[in-house]
Each structure stands twice: as structure tokens, then as C-alpha cells.
Write a protein that holds these residues in place. Structure first.
Motif, PDB file in Angstrom:
ATOM      1  N   LYS A  90     -64.117  15.186 -53.702  1.00 48.80           N
ATOM      2  CA  LYS A  90     -62.892  14.442 -53.438  1.00 48.80           C
ATOM      3  C   LYS A  90     -61.838  15.400 -52.892  1.00 48.80           C
ATOM      4  O   LYS A  90     -61.662  16.500 -53.382  1.00 48.80           O
ATOM      5  N   ILE A  91     -61.149  14.983 -51.856  1.00 46.80           N
ATOM      6  CA  ILE A  91     -60.061  15.765 -51.268  1.00 46.80           C
ATOM      7  C   ILE A  91     -58.751  15.212 -51.804  1.00 46.80           C
ATOM      8  O   ILE A  91     -58.501  14.011 -51.734  1.00 46.80           O
ATOM      9  N   ASP A  92     -57.931  16.096 -52.327  1.00 47.04           N
ATOM     10  CA  ASP A  92     -56.610  15.661 -52.784  1.00 47.04           C
ATOM     11  C   ASP A  92     -55.566  16.061 -51.738  1.00 47.04           C
ATOM     12  O   ASP A  92     -55.874  16.710 -50.746  1.00 47.04           O
ATOM     13  N   GLN A  93     -54.321  15.674 -51.971  1.00 42.53           N
ATOM     14  CA  GLN A  93     -53.270  15.934 -50.998  1.00 42.53           C
ATOM     15  C   GLN A  93     -52.998  17.423 -50.838  1.00 42.53           C
ATOM     16  O   GLN A  93     -52.680  17.891 -49.749  1.00 42.53           O
ATOM     17  N   GLU A  94     -53.150  18.193 -51.905  1.00 43.75           N
ATOM     18  CA  GLU A  94     -52.925  19.635 -51.815  1.00 43.75           C
ATOM     19  C   GLU A  94     -53.980  20.281 -50.909  1.00 43.75           C
ATOM     20  O   GLU A  94     -53.653  21.127 -50.070  1.00 43.75           O
ATOM     21  N   SER A  95     -55.247  19.869 -51.068  1.00 47.50           N
ATOM     22  CA  SER A  95     -56.309  20.389 -50.209  1.00 47.50           C
ATOM     23  C   SER A  95     -56.086  19.977 -48.761  1.00 47.50           C
ATOM     24  O   SER A  95     -56.332  20.756 -47.840  1.00 47.50           O
ATOM     25  N   LEU A  96     -55.638  18.752 -48.559  1.00 46.16           N
ATOM     26  CA  LEU A  96     -55.351  18.270 -47.213  1.00 46.16           C
ATOM     27  C   LEU A  96     -54.267  19.112 -46.562  1.00 46.16           C
ATOM     28  O   LEU A  96     -54.379  19.497 -45.391  1.00 46.16           O
ATOM     29  N   LYS A  97     -53.237  19.445 -47.302  1.00 44.71           N
ATOM     30  CA  LYS A  97     -52.151  20.265 -46.757  1.00 44.71           C
ATOM     31  C   LYS A  97     -52.635  21.680 -46.436  1.00 44.71           C
ATOM     32  O   LYS A  97     -52.237  22.263 -45.422  1.00 44.71           O
ATOM     33  N   LYS A  98     -53.523  22.242 -47.275  1.00 37.67           N
ATOM     34  CA  LYS A  98     -54.073  23.565 -46.996  1.00 37.67           C
ATOM     35  C   LYS A  98     -54.918  23.547 -45.722  1.00 37.67           C
ATOM     36  O   LYS A  98     -54.808  24.431 -44.876  1.00 37.67           O
ATOM     37  N   ILE A  99     -55.757  22.511 -45.582  1.00 33.27           N
ATOM     38  CA  ILE A  99     -56.597  22.391 -44.395  1.00 33.27           C
ATOM     39  C   ILE A  99     -55.731  22.205 -43.150  1.00 33.27           C
ATOM     40  O   ILE A  99     -55.987  22.812 -42.106  1.00 33.27           O
ATOM     41  N   ALA A 100     -54.702  21.380 -43.248  1.00 30.29           N
ATOM     42  CA  ALA A 100     -53.804  21.161 -42.118  1.00 30.29           C
ATOM     43  C   ALA A 100     -53.093  22.450 -41.735  1.00 30.29           C
ATOM     44  O   ALA A 100     -52.923  22.754 -40.550  1.00 30.29           O
ATOM     45  N   ASN A 101     -52.700  23.243 -42.715  1.00 29.97           N
ATOM     46  CA  ASN A 101     -52.036  24.517 -42.446  1.00 29.97           C
ATOM     47  C   ASN A 101     -52.990  25.476 -41.742  1.00 29.97           C
ATOM     48  O   ASN A 101     -52.624  26.134 -40.766  1.00 29.97           O
ATOM     49  N   LEU A 102     -54.232  25.552 -42.220  1.00 29.71           N
ATOM     50  CA  LEU A 102     -55.206  26.434 -41.595  1.00 29.71           C
ATOM     51  C   LEU A 102     -55.537  25.998 -40.167  1.00 29.71           C
ATOM     52  O   LEU A 102     -55.780  26.834 -39.293  1.00 29.71           O
ATOM     53  N   ALA A 103     -55.555  24.692 -39.940  1.00 28.40           N
ATOM     54  CA  ALA A 103     -55.865  24.163 -38.614  1.00 28.40           C
ATOM     55  C   ALA A 103     -54.619  24.063 -37.730  1.00 28.40           C
ATOM     56  O   ALA A 103     -54.714  23.632 -36.587  1.00 28.40           O
ATOM     57  N   ARG A 104     -53.489  24.452 -38.253  1.00 27.07           N
ATOM     58  CA  ARG A 104     -52.215  24.390 -37.533  1.00 27.07           C
ATOM     59  C   ARG A 104     -51.912  22.961 -37.067  1.00 27.07           C
ATOM     60  O   ARG A 104     -51.545  22.715 -35.924  1.00 27.07           O
ATOM     61  N   LEU A 105     -52.108  22.013 -37.995  1.00 26.15           N
ATOM     62  CA  LEU A 105     -51.833  20.615 -37.721  1.00 26.15           C
ATOM     63  C   LEU A 105     -50.606  20.164 -38.486  1.00 26.15           C
ATOM     64  O   LEU A 105     -50.385  20.589 -39.615  1.00 26.15           O
ATOM     65  N   GLU A 106     -49.847  19.311 -37.873  1.00 28.33           N
ATOM     66  CA  GLU A 106     -48.705  18.708 -38.551  1.00 28.33           C
ATOM     67  C   GLU A 106     -49.086  17.277 -38.892  1.00 28.33           C
ATOM     68  O   GLU A 106     -49.334  16.462 -38.007  1.00 28.33           O
TER      69      GLU A 106
END
Length: 95
Positions: free
Chosen positions: A2-18
Motif C-alpha cells: 500500500k502506498i500512503d501519502q508520505e510515500s507518494l510525496k517522496k516518490i514525487a520529490n525524487l521524480a521532480r514532479l509537482e
């Protein structure tokens, strides 16, 4: 998994996504479905199965590269729009 919002934010940061707040729920659901599918694939028994480099077993049939004059000079000059006795005439492109 399961992906939580914290993991999503980490992945978005690593991928340089807003990621906009209104997009988070849809992305979480999409990532969760992909990870569920990957878990299903991990359950498959692949013992003794060799990895593939290509899906198909087709092999190229190579032929030797041999130059052949298939047209005579007269046949080549027959359809040329501008010619003299020996060559095809083309417009000058370099000054």
C-alpha cells in the motif's frame, strides 16, 4: 503493498514532479493498482523459465552485400529529364 501519502510525496520529490492536492487520491489509487498487479505477477512460478531478450524467435536472413550493375548506361539515361551522351544533368546546388 500500500502506498500512503508520505510515500507518494517522496516518490514525487525524487521524480521532480509537482502533484496537486486534488490529484493525490487518483495517483494513490493508480499506484496501488499497479503494485497489486506486480504482487500477482510475483506469485507466478517462473522456475526453469529462461529470461527472454525478444518475444519472437525470428532470425534475420542476411544476404551477402554484392554490388551489381543492373542497368546499362543507356537504360539509366533513357528516363533522365536532362542528359548528355554520358551523364545525367542536374541543377547546380553549390555556388
Amino acid at each position: 503493498m500500500k502506498i500512503d501519502q508520505e510515500s507518494l510525496k517522496k516518490i514525487a520529490n525524487l521524480a521532480r514532479l509537482e502533484i496537486k492536492p486534488d490529484e493525490e487520491d487518483a495517483l494513490l489509487a493508480s499506484m496501488d493498482s499497479v503494485l497489486t498487479w506486480m504482487d500477482q505477477l510475483n506469485e507466478i512460478n517462473t522456475e526453469g523459465v529462461e529470461p527472454l531478450t525478444h518475444i519472437m524467435d525470428e532470425v534475420n536472413n542476411w544476404r551477402e552485400d554484392v554490388g551489381v550493375n543492373s542497368l546499362t548506361r543507356e537504360e539509366a539515361l533513357a528516363n533522365a529529364p536532362a542528359k548528355n551522351d554520358t551523364y545525367i544533368m542536374v541543377p547546380k546546388v553549390i555556388e
